[in-house]
Motif scaffolding. Structure first.
Motif, short mmCIF file in Angstrom:
data_model
loop_
_atom_site.label_atom_id
_atom_site.label_comp_id
_atom_site.label_asym_id
_atom_site.label_seq_id
_atom_site.Cartn_x
_atom_site.Cartn_y
_atom_site.Cartn_z
N UNK A 85 0.95 -1.30 -0.06
CA UNK A 85 0.11 0.02 0.22
C UNK A 85 0.88 1.26 -0.05
N UNK A 86 1.89 1.19 -0.76
CA UNK A 86 2.73 2.35 -0.86
C UNK A 86 3.97 2.47 -0.06
N UNK A 88 6.29 0.04 0.16
CA UNK A 88 7.66 -0.67 -0.57
C UNK A 88 7.58 0.18 -1.96
N UNK A 89 8.98 0.29 -2.23
CA UNK A 89 9.29 0.97 -3.38
C UNK A 89 9.03 0.04 -4.79
N UNK A 90 8.48 0.71 -5.66
CA UNK A 90 8.10 0.07 -7.05
C UNK A 90 8.95 0.80 -7.94
N UNK A 91 9.24 -0.09 -8.91
CA UNK A 91 10.37 0.59 -9.86
C UNK A 91 9.83 0.06 -11.14
N UNK A 92 9.66 0.95 -12.35
CA UNK A 92 9.03 0.61 -13.35
C UNK A 92 10.17 0.31 -14.74
N UNK A 93 9.48 0.21 -15.76
CA UNK A 93 10.55 -0.25 -16.94
C UNK A 93 11.60 0.66 -17.23
N UNK A 100 5.05 5.68 -1.98
CA UNK A 100 4.18 6.34 -1.21
C UNK A 100 2.74 6.22 -1.95
N UNK A 101 1.65 6.35 -1.23
CA UNK A 101 0.26 6.06 -1.80
C UNK A 101 -0.24 6.80 -2.80
N UNK A 102 0.35 8.17 -2.91
CA UNK A 102 0.11 9.17 -4.04
C UNK A 102 0.76 8.57 -5.45
N UNK A 103 2.11 8.11 -5.03
CA UNK A 103 2.78 7.77 -6.35
C UNK A 103 1.98 6.25 -6.85
N UNK A 104 1.64 5.53 -5.98
CA UNK A 104 0.80 4.14 -6.50
C UNK A 104 -0.26 4.69 -7.08
N UNK A 105 -1.14 5.92 -6.59
CA UNK A 105 -2.35 6.29 -7.34
C UNK A 105 -2.00 6.56 -8.72
N UNK A 106 -1.04 7.45 -8.76
CA UNK A 106 -0.58 8.04 -9.96
C UNK A 106 -0.37 6.77 -11.20
N UNK A 107 0.20 5.74 -10.52
CA UNK A 107 0.72 4.48 -11.53
C UNK A 107 -0.45 3.72 -11.85
N UNK A 108 -1.45 3.50 -11.03
CA UNK A 108 -2.69 3.06 -11.25
C UNK A 108 -3.51 3.72 -12.33
N UNK A 109 -3.42 4.93 -12.25
CA UNK A 109 -4.20 5.80 -13.06
C UNK A 109 -3.61 5.69 -14.52
N UNK A 110 -2.17 5.54 -14.66
CA UNK A 110 -1.62 5.53 -16.05
C UNK A 110 -1.78 4.22 -16.53
N UNK A 111 -1.85 3.39 -15.86
CA UNK A 111 -1.99 1.73 -16.14
C UNK A 111 -3.54 1.68 -16.76
#
Length: 349
Positions: A85-86, A88-93, A100-111
């Protein structure tokens, strides 16, 4: 008379390919240069050495392979899970880190809205969730770096993915979520041979990052241990007894496993024959290691009762092995047993 070196190398490649790689097809092989032959022989010897010293095996698993609908709702829940839930760090391609939860929210919206997009509900799988794992004690940073390199090598064609490394369990592991559709719209559809290729590439990346890792099939190692599914683990944790799952092998299962190991055991005998007849002392010493390795395979201890009772007959009927016997084996004919000092090693006749 000892075998010529070129004969030993060719035999090692022939039987090693049958043991470690996909079955050979009956097509004319391209002519190899001496440099290519030496390279392939070196790789095969390295693979053989890693297997004989029981190098830790990598695990690559698709965790949602049997799932049904995989719309954005399911994808969002999984991304929340692997990122805690934000927390643990995610890393993209592109190597961009998200925390953070805000970054996670932005990622899911982008997908959800970007590229080809992912519908909120879908009857088709939209994301593959892949687990990359190593045994306890493996350097966690090396596992993370190897997972990053593996993902870039396998999916770095513009396909979107993110991964997260988890440090809260004994086994260092990485969760990798990959969008099914690539930039050209083609859908990812991995098969059994693709999973084995992923294992081999992940193991190679681990070795590049200083971790000794291997990626051989269970049949090549004579493995018979049965691993319970998560549902079974949860039931036993609660003190419940699963109705259909049993940890012990029954006799029909033993016979099925023994039959499945017939081809790998035949390939081990071919490799042993090449090593025993080699001109070099190192190869002949390796033959003794191969004999011990096959003798200690779990499948030897789970041999069916019918095989154990027939071993004296096979011991009596053994004959010396010649090169033409190995050529006959390619057409499916039976070979004499190459482990005369151990009656527990052989294949079902």
């Amino acid at each position: 008379m000892p075998f010529p070196k070129t004969y030993v190398d060719q035999m090692l490649l022939n039987w090693g390919d049958r043991l470690f790689h996909d079955p050979l097809r009956h097509v004319r092989a391209p002519r190899m240069s001496r440099g290519e032959l030496r390279r392939d022989v070196r790789r095969m010897r390295e693979q053989l050495a890693r297997t004989l010293r029981r190098t830790p095996e990598v695990m690559v698993k698709i965790t949602n392979k049997a799932s049904g609908a995989q719309g954005m709702g399911a994808v969002r829940r999984h991304l929340r899970y692997i990122s805690r839930n934000g927390r643990v760090e995610l890393e993209d391609q592109d190597g961009m880190a998200m925390l953070g939860r805000e970054a996670l929210h932005d990622l899911t919206n982008a997908w959800h809205l970007g590229g080809w997009g992912i519908a909120e509900e879908s009857r088709r799988r939209e994301v593959f969730n892949v687990l990359l794992s190593m045994p306890p004690g493996t350097d966690r940073q090396a596992v993370r770096n190897a997972a990053r390199a593996f993902a870039a090598e396998e999916f770095g064609d513009g396909r979107r993915y993110v991964f997260a490394a988890h440090d809260d369990e004994a086994h260092p592991h990485v969760h990798l979520s990959i969008q099914v559709r690539g930039p050209d719209g083609k859908r990812l559809n991995p098969r059994k041979q693709d999973l084995q290729r992923w294992r081999e590439r992940f193991a190679a990346q681990l070795r590049e990052h200083g971790v000794d890792a291997n990626a051989t099939r269970r049949l090549a190692r004579g493995e018979t241990r049965r691993y319970p599914k998560q549902a079974v683990v949860h039931m036993t944790t609660r003190g419940e007894m699963p109705r259909y799952w049993r940890s012990e092998l029954d006799e029909p299962t033993r016979r099925t496993l023994w039959a499945a190991h017939a081809a790998p055991l035949e390939a081990w005998r071919g490799v042993l024959h090449a090593m025993e007849g080699s001109q070099t002392a190192d190869d002949r010493r390796l033959a003794a290691v191969i004999t011990d390795f096959v003798r200690m395979m779990p499948v030897q201890h789970d041999r069916p009762e019918m095989e154990r009772s027939d071993r004296d007959v096979r011991q009596r009927d053994r004959k010396p092995v010649h090169a033409h016997d190995l050529r006959h084996a390619r057409r499916g004919e039976a070979q004499p047993d190459l482990f005369p000092e151990d009656p527990d090693v052989g294949v079902e006749r």
